[in-house]
Design an enzyme around this catalytic site. Structure first.
Site, PDB file in Angstrom:
ATOM      1  N   ALA A 113       0.808  -1.219   0.000  1.00 33.11           N
ATOM      2  CA  ALA A 113       0.000   0.000   0.000  1.00 33.11           C
ATOM      3  C   ALA A 113       0.838   1.266   0.000  1.00 33.11           C
ATOM      4  O   ALA A 113       0.313   2.366   0.052  1.00 33.11           O
ATOM      5  CB  ALA A 113      -0.927  -0.008   1.215  1.00 33.11           C
ATOM      6  N   ASP A 161      12.535   4.414   4.017  1.00 36.22           N
ATOM      7  CA  ASP A 161      11.558   3.613   4.759  1.00 36.22           C
ATOM      8  C   ASP A 161      12.144   2.993   6.033  1.00 36.22           C
ATOM      9  O   ASP A 161      11.573   3.159   7.119  1.00 36.22           O
ATOM     10  CB  ASP A 161      10.965   2.525   3.864  1.00 36.22           C
TER      11      ASP A 161
END
Length: 334
Positions: A113, A161
């Site tokens: 996502a 990330d």
């Protein structure tokens, strides 16, 4: 028997996706959706990974693999486990030991996502296994190992990330360098389209447009870079909360328009963005590469209304907040 439970948060790109590929800055933040990893020794000497409720678009997967053999039908859920295996291997190399370890994973973060689910599971695994082995790593050291995991599995990674997931809070990134920014408690709603786009393909699409029409695309990328620096200025400024929210919301809306101009939005993403604004959000934009995945909305005092609007527009709403904490050791059982 010794057990360690660790967790790591998801992330959103607040400002600057895609332009960051061209050396421009970006601002990312950890959000309070977390992946949990429990690690314990086993007696068979193998690495055993158990995954429960790993969510992919339209699919919930629960399975256990003893020798890390992945069925292709598991799709992105199986890909998550490759990050786990590499994370375990790197920690064992760092500790200089080889032992049988069982790792169990549960997650609140949808896979694919654009919320950094792979980085979160790698960081949480590194945290749990290193503590289990008695290895004391700083969050920065965990972030570096998480970056190595992404390089091993993906072949390329900016490191954004795993760094956000390990350290938490707000991070300003440019050309490999990170700066922690003061955390602004943003009341946000993440909207998930239920589908995912290919980051590689979307980056390539922007690259083609840039090469064919540099005189058009370069000013857009420059504007995005300037926008990120303006957002950094707002975050650092001594404005009161309401003014800060208003300014960040306006910047979010401009950033979404620039991303739309680059061709990375979709109807489903834009439906969620505009539904959020109509329901009272001060700003709403894509987060991540686009082509599907997620958007987020800044909705002080309106989170419930915005969540309802996202649901009506066909998305999956997640009311959440900025996570000051990155990697967290939840419990240690002796």
């Amino acid at each position: 028997m010794r057990r360690v439970l660790a967790s790591a948060p998801a992330k959103i790109i607040l400002f600057g996706e895609h332009s960051v590929v061209y050396g421009k800055p970006a601002i990312a933040a950890a959000i309070d959706l977390r992946t949990y990893v429990r690690a314990e020794f086993n007696e068979n000497g193998r690495i055993r990974i158990e995954a429960k409720d790993i969510r992919t678009p339209g699919l919930t997967v629960s399975f256990s693999e003893d020798q890390i053999y992945f069925e292709t039908d598991y799709g992105k859920a199986a890909e998550v486990l490759s990050y786990v295996r590499e994370a375990i291997n790197l920690v064992m190399e760092e500790a200089g030991v080889q032992k049988g370890i069982t790792v169990s994973i549960t997650s609140q973060i949808p896979v694919g996502a654009g919320l950094g689910s792979s980085a979160a599971v790698a960081v949480a695994t590194i945290g749990a296994v290193s503590r289990l082995l008695g290895l004391e790593l700083s969050k920065e050291e965990v972030a570096k190992l998480g970056h190595k995991v992404e390089l091993l599995v993906q072949g390329a990674s900016s490191g954004i990330d795993p760094t956000v997931s390990a350290v938490g809070g707000f991070l300003h990134y440019q050309k490999g360098s990170f700066e922690s920014l003061p955390v602004v408690e943003l009341p946000i709603v993440v909207g998930y389209t239920g589908s995912s786009g290919s980051t590689k393909e979307l980056v390539a699409k922007v690259r083609r447009n840039y090469e064919e029409m540099p005189e058009i695309i370069e000013p857009i990328l420059n504007s995005m870079g300037n926008l990120v620096e303006k957002a950094r200025e707002v975050i650092l400024a001594e404005y009161d909360r309401e003014i800060k929210f208003q300014l960040l919301g306006r910047l979010m809306n401009i950033n979404h328009g620039l991303l739309d101009a680059l061709g990375v939005s979709t109807k489903s993403l834009s439906d969620l963005v505009y539904a959020s604004r109509e329901a009272g959000a001060l700003g709403a934009k894509i987060t991540g590469a686009g082509g599907g995945g997620c958007m987020y909305a800044l909705a002080p005092g309106k989170q419930s209304e915005v969540a309802t609007a996202i649901k009506i527009a066909g998305g999956v709403p997640m009311i959440t907040k900025i996570s000051r904490e990155g990697l967290r050791i939840e419990e240690v059982e002796e």
